[in-house]
Design a protein around this motif. Sequence first.
Motif, mmCIF file in Angstrom:
data_model
loop_
_atom_site.group_PDB
_atom_site.id
_atom_site.type_symbol
_atom_site.label_atom_id
_atom_site.label_comp_id
_atom_site.label_asym_id
_atom_site.label_seq_id
_atom_site.Cartn_x
_atom_site.Cartn_y
_atom_site.Cartn_z
ATOM 1 N N ASP A 190 0.758 -1.319 0.049
ATOM 2 C CA ASP A 190 -0.094 0.214 -0.126
ATOM 3 C C ASP A 190 0.858 1.354 0.005
ATOM 4 O O ASP A 190 0.456 2.365 0.172
ATOM 5 C CB ASP A 190 -0.954 -0.030 1.263
ATOM 6 C CG ASP A 190 -0.603 -0.390 2.466
ATOM 7 O OD1 ASP A 190 1.001 -0.629 2.424
ATOM 8 O OD2 ASP A 190 -0.962 -0.511 3.508
ATOM 9 N N ASP A 191 2.093 1.046 -0.168
ATOM 10 C CA ASP A 191 3.122 2.654 -0.322
ATOM 11 C C ASP A 191 2.598 3.247 -1.447
ATOM 12 O O ASP A 191 2.047 2.684 -2.494
ATOM 13 C CB ASP A 191 4.301 1.893 -0.514
ATOM 14 C CG ASP A 191 5.092 1.549 0.640
ATOM 15 O OD1 ASP A 191 4.537 1.635 1.790
ATOM 16 O OD2 ASP A 191 6.148 0.744 0.435
ATOM 17 N N MET A 192 2.548 4.501 -1.454
ATOM 18 C CA MET A 192 2.122 5.525 -2.376
ATOM 19 C C MET A 192 3.406 6.299 -2.830
ATOM 20 O O MET A 192 4.268 6.541 -1.965
ATOM 21 C CB MET A 192 1.145 6.412 -1.764
ATOM 22 C CG MET A 192 -0.188 5.903 -1.303
ATOM 23 S SD MET A 192 -1.015 4.963 -2.764
ATOM 24 C CE MET A 192 -1.489 6.140 -3.549
ATOM 25 N N PRO A 193 3.367 7.047 -4.079
ATOM 26 C CA PRO A 193 4.298 7.948 -4.564
ATOM 27 C C PRO A 193 4.069 9.367 -3.905
ATOM 28 O O PRO A 193 3.057 9.559 -3.375
ATOM 29 C CB PRO A 193 3.931 8.038 -5.966
ATOM 30 C CG PRO A 193 2.352 7.609 -6.216
ATOM 31 C CD PRO A 193 2.293 6.955 -4.985
ATOM 32 N N PHE A 194 5.223 9.929 -3.708
ATOM 33 C CA PHE A 194 5.513 11.212 -3.330
ATOM 34 C C PHE A 194 6.474 11.899 -3.713
ATOM 35 O O PHE A 194 7.158 11.343 -4.524
ATOM 36 C CB PHE A 194 5.287 11.072 -1.450
ATOM 37 C CG PHE A 194 6.351 10.499 -1.053
ATOM 38 C CD1 PHE A 194 7.659 10.971 -0.715
ATOM 39 C CD2 PHE A 194 6.449 9.091 -0.712
ATOM 40 C CE1 PHE A 194 8.931 10.104 -0.489
ATOM 41 C CE2 PHE A 194 7.439 8.419 -0.322
ATOM 42 C CZ PHE A 194 8.531 8.969 -0.051
ATOM 43 N N GLY B 65 10.822 12.967 -7.502
ATOM 44 C CA GLY B 65 9.786 12.018 -7.338
ATOM 45 C C GLY B 65 10.125 10.651 -6.804
ATOM 46 O O GLY B 65 11.076 10.393 -7.370
ATOM 47 N N VAL B 66 9.397 10.201 -5.976
ATOM 48 C CA VAL B 66 9.667 8.727 -5.305
ATOM 49 C C VAL B 66 8.643 7.881 -5.699
ATOM 50 O O VAL B 66 7.449 8.108 -5.378
ATOM 51 C CB VAL B 66 9.830 8.931 -3.848
ATOM 52 C CG1 VAL B 66 10.127 7.295 -3.181
ATOM 53 C CG2 VAL B 66 10.962 9.759 -3.417
ATOM 54 N N ARG B 67 8.974 6.830 -6.579
ATOM 55 C CA ARG B 67 7.832 5.897 -6.916
ATOM 56 C C ARG B 67 7.343 5.004 -5.745
ATOM 57 O O ARG B 67 8.062 4.976 -4.597
ATOM 58 C CB ARG B 67 8.249 5.016 -8.158
ATOM 59 C CG ARG B 67 8.482 5.909 -9.364
ATOM 60 C CD ARG B 67 9.643 4.647 -10.196
ATOM 61 N NE ARG B 67 9.320 3.218 -10.273
ATOM 62 C CZ ARG B 67 9.675 2.526 -11.189
ATOM 63 N NH1 ARG B 67 10.119 3.190 -12.133
ATOM 64 N NH2 ARG B 67 9.623 1.305 -11.182
ATOM 65 N N ARG B 68 6.283 4.598 -5.889
ATOM 66 C CA ARG B 68 5.615 3.803 -4.740
ATOM 67 C C ARG B 68 6.305 2.440 -4.452
ATOM 68 O O ARG B 68 6.432 1.974 -3.535
ATOM 69 C CB ARG B 68 4.210 3.269 -4.976
ATOM 70 C CG ARG B 68 3.809 2.397 -6.383
ATOM 71 C CD ARG B 68 2.668 1.721 -6.352
ATOM 72 N NE ARG B 68 2.639 0.643 -5.120
ATOM 73 C CZ ARG B 68 3.354 -0.385 -5.461
ATOM 74 N NH1 ARG B 68 4.099 -0.816 -6.443
ATOM 75 N NH2 ARG B 68 3.288 -1.298 -4.362
ATOM 76 N N ASP B 69 7.226 2.030 -5.719
ATOM 77 C CA ASP B 69 8.070 0.741 -5.434
ATOM 78 C C ASP B 69 9.745 1.008 -5.134
ATOM 79 O O ASP B 69 10.186 0.542 -5.683
ATOM 80 C CB ASP B 69 7.617 -0.230 -6.558
ATOM 81 C CG ASP B 69 8.045 0.414 -7.942
ATOM 82 O OD1 ASP B 69 8.403 1.645 -7.680
ATOM 83 O OD2 ASP B 69 7.995 -0.269 -8.843
#
Length: 327
Positions: free
Chosen positions: A236-240, A252-256
Amino acid sequence: MRGALIDVVVDSYRELTPRIREYRLRRADGLVLPPSSPGDHIELHTTSADLGAIVRHYSIIGGQGLVDDSPNIYRIAVQRENHQRGSAHIHETFAPGTNLQISRPIRNFPLDFRDHRTLLIAGGIGITPIYAMARSLVRRGRDFQLVYVGKRAGDLAYADEVANLCGERARFHYSASSTPSRLDVAHLLANQSEATRVYVCGPASMIEAVHLAAASLGWSEDRVRSERFGAGPSPDDMPFEVQLKRSGRTIGVRRDASILDALTGAGVDLLSDCRRGECGLCAVPVCEAEGGIDHRDRYFDEAEHAKGAAMCICVSRARGSRLVLDI
Ligand SMILES: Cc1cc2nc3c(=O)[nH]c(=O)nc-3n(C[C@H](O)[C@H](O)[C@H](O)COP(=O)(O)OP(=O)(O)OC[C@H]3O[C@@H](n4cnc5c(N)ncnc54)[C@H](O)[C@@H]3O)c2cc1C
Ligand code: FES
């Protein structure tokens, strides 16, 4: 990063299981590589068109059976994980002739030859440092036992080599056999002599179970040495976005991807070591964290987490969509 990196080239590879490949890495300039000891690992640096710079750690195996690799070769085994990340990139692109860089051997999981008796426990791909230790113990004629746990026989890398090398000292435990069962760690430890030291590498749950069993038997902490292969992203990690206060850059940091991966991939020079939230080397000061910080490290204590003045960017994430770091 650990000093100057060494240029190596993939010499050859072979399939150990459907998901695990062994790679032999040869020093590009033909000179010898730094000597390694059982339990050592290297940082492997490569670049993917999609992911940018990739840094992952792999244990050095040292040879096959009792035959050591030549001094210009390191042998590693890489398990492909079920997502398109570093290990998938390695499996898809590494072939004889591929160029990459590695660090000198890193020693966080040393084998103590002063111990009278050794119990080695490997879970799945955790066999890599354990196999290197077993090779060394056999060569020295030391008293040891190796327990190798996996779902099915076909999943276990180096199973034949381990069986041939260790003979009756090796025991295989298949958790998905016709009568599925977990290894009874408490029972295994309870039957060890007072002189036994345990080395365990495998899933976090197995390592925790070994430490808990040792503690409940009243063992001193130094009788169990363990190595975790790292943390990964949660489903359930989200990008930010991360804003770097000093340079004014926004990345940008991708969700993965971890913050460390994202910043390193964007060319930001940062310190890191364990990449699993334990050493604190990647910790950076935080100026603002919209929604708070999702601390996942074991380096800071609860009070420091609550204060939120710094975070370990190899594992911890932003809860909101924007984070400002003082770098
Ligand atoms: C000392 C050591 C020895 C190792 N030896 C071996 C070995 O011999 N064989 C083997 O197959 N593997 C080994 N590993 C594991 C290996 O380094 C890789 O982690 C593994 O190959 C998975 O990489 P991946 O990119 O495919 O998977 P991923 O799980 O996607 O990548 C792991 C990476 O995820 C990133 N990450 C961590 N937390 C988060 C987060 N919260 N959000 C987003 N990203 C995050 C980190 O950058 C981490 O490096 C070892 C690890 C260590 C630490
Ligand atoms: S690199 Fe060790 S805590 Fe992040």
